[in-house]
Motif scaffolding. Sequence first.
Motif, PDB file in Angstrom:
ATOM      1  N   SER A  51     -38.692   3.630 -16.122  1.00  0.00           N
ATOM      2  CA  SER A  51     -38.126   2.671 -15.153  1.00  0.00           C
ATOM      3  C   SER A  51     -36.981   1.886 -15.772  1.00  0.00           C
ATOM      4  O   SER A  51     -35.999   1.582 -15.081  1.00  0.00           O
ATOM      5  N   ILE A  52     -37.052   1.554 -17.066  1.00  0.00           N
ATOM      6  CA  ILE A  52     -35.940   0.776 -17.646  1.00  0.00           C
ATOM      7  C   ILE A  52     -34.670   1.621 -17.795  1.00  0.00           C
ATOM      8  O   ILE A  52     -33.590   1.088 -17.993  1.00  0.00           O
ATOM      9  N   TYR A  61     -39.658  -6.398 -16.763  1.00  0.00           N
ATOM     10  CA  TYR A  61     -39.047  -5.139 -17.235  1.00  0.00           C
ATOM     11  C   TYR A  61     -39.194  -5.011 -18.752  1.00  0.00           C
ATOM     12  O   TYR A  61     -39.397  -3.907 -19.273  1.00  0.00           O
ATOM     13  N   ARG A  67     -38.560 -11.554 -13.344  1.00  0.00           N
ATOM     14  CA  ARG A  67     -38.246 -10.151 -13.062  1.00  0.00           C
ATOM     15  C   ARG A  67     -37.798  -9.428 -14.341  1.00  0.00           C
ATOM     16  O   ARG A  67     -38.283  -8.328 -14.656  1.00  0.00           O
ATOM     17  N   ILE A  92     -31.960  -3.829 -14.017  1.00  0.00           N
ATOM     18  CA  ILE A  92     -32.761  -4.944 -14.545  1.00  0.00           C
ATOM     19  C   ILE A  92     -32.048  -6.262 -14.309  1.00  0.00           C
ATOM     20  O   ILE A  92     -32.643  -7.268 -13.991  1.00  0.00           O
ATOM     21  N   LYS A 126     -42.606  -3.748 -19.341  1.00  0.00           N
ATOM     22  CA  LYS A 126     -42.659  -2.301 -19.033  1.00  0.00           C
ATOM     23  C   LYS A 126     -42.002  -1.514 -20.160  1.00  0.00           C
ATOM     24  O   LYS A 126     -42.500  -0.461 -20.586  1.00  0.00           O
ATOM     25  N   GLU A 163     -33.767   1.911 -13.368  1.00  0.00           N
ATOM     26  CA  GLU A 163     -33.676   0.780 -12.435  1.00  0.00           C
ATOM     27  C   GLU A 163     -32.754  -0.327 -12.945  1.00  0.00           C
ATOM     28  O   GLU A 163     -32.627  -0.530 -14.150  1.00  0.00           O
TER      29      GLU A 163
END
Length: 499
Positions: free
Chosen positions: A397-398, A357, A353, A403, A360, A401
């Motif tokens: 997203s980083i 990230y 997961r 991480i 990304k 969200e």
Amino acid sequence: MATTALPDQLSDEARDFISRDHGLLINGEWVPAADGATFDTVDPSNGQTIAEIAQGGAEDVDRAVKAARAAFADDSPWRTMTAPDRARLLVKLAELLEGSADQLAQIESLDNGKPVTLARVVDVNAAIGHLIEFSGWPTRIPGETHPDAVANTFGYTRREPVGVCGQIVPWNFPLLMAVWKIAPALAAGCTVVLKPAEQTPLTALRLGELALEAGIPPGVLNVVTGDGSTGQALVRHEDVNKIAFTGSTAVGREIGEVAGKALKRVTLELGGKSPNIVLPDADIEAAVTGAFSGIYFNSGQVCTAASRLMVQKDQFDDVVNALAAQAEATMPGPGLAPTTFVGPLVSAEQHERVSSYIEKGRDEAELVAGGGTSIESHPDGYFVKPTLFTSTDDNASIVREEIFGPVLVAQPYDSIEDVARRANEGSYGLAAGVWTKDLRNAHKLAGLLRAGSIYVNSWGTVSSSMPFGGFKASGVGREHGTAGIGAYLEEKSVFINMA
Ligand code: NDP
């Protein structure tokens, strides 16, 4: 079970505990799962199995809830125990944890991957302190009196234990999260079915042993190991009065829905994406040190991790360069190695997961340090190097969200008003930090930021006597302190007709 040899660093006490059979604790007895199922727990520094654990199913959850219900009966030893005696049991449990502190720290380090020194001075010590804090509550659960609320009526309130509690904890601070849950429940006089995370069941099982040794009556604390389906069975069990959960926001939403329909009491401590704000007048060296440990402590697997750093644009490059240098100089290692500061992530899933990230992040931001997802000395371990990105995109997203790994994103800002608005835009609200020498700005931002904990010139301070929990999608309710004990009490109004 294909276990590897346990590491040489383990003491005989830790080795003996890890090597024994691990059943479920139900009604004071260690029993296998009803269907005999087991699962393996692994050493995240090499992916090897370290112990085989009973996999509790719905039938086991039912047995444990029945035991907890019987232990909550009006005439049970637990319900008829005086408040001072209940307090004594919590103190006794704290003393037993103290006596086993090194063993517990080693077990935690091996099962979770966290540095053993941090496990000892943070996790185990905080667990002991929490039990001591909550041992003060049984004798201090007052009600109110209302002599004149209604004519000729004397009114008063009683605060009574809520009943059987299902408590579901995560893997990032396994022992500490278990103690955060059981201490207020037991202080209030409730009974408990505790479900540890499948990645890290060992210290909760040791806690169960110590609770029996302390003299906590059978059935008051039950420990049912298993996976998400075990947790689900506990949440859905109709004879559970309250659920307390710490973990992901996704699972928290699911639990909230089930508990809401069944009208069970529920507290949820969920995820975060916490902004750490450096004001222009801050002590920059202290801010860099705080930002570093705020994100990389526990390999970033902390609900309050300082995962979004916001620095005024004039200082931005200096702060980022200092952090990048520290991140590059920090090599992860196994938790049991005495010099490790960043251990492996807890599991292959979490490694996958966090790695995704980082991938990304490479697309949507600029990588300035780290980015590696393995180390040469332990190729099968779940290691991620301390990683730092910069980004100006608040929608990346980083940036938005959680991480839950050693991955920091730094962003520049213009003004205090601008940074407060942007920091509040996300869906989470667990923690926020401010670095400044100006008290006016500290108080101003402490008021503006929508988060359950605000740290000024520090990061991650937790007190067993101060409320802990989140705004928005970071949770419902508070743990610790007055609110924490209140979450395990029902309030009752009594009216005495004196006419
Ligand atoms: P989960 O939320 O899945 O797990 C937390 C606990 O809930 C574990 O004991 C788990 O059991 C249990 N559980 C899982 N599914 C259910 C369910 N449907 N009903 C009841 N209980 C359930 O977290 P993960 O371990 O999957 O981690 C995923 C992400 O969650 C992390 O990357 C991180 O972002 C976040 N997280 C946040 C934490 C926090 O402190 N706020 C702590 C841990 C994770 P089991 O582990 O056995 O499946």
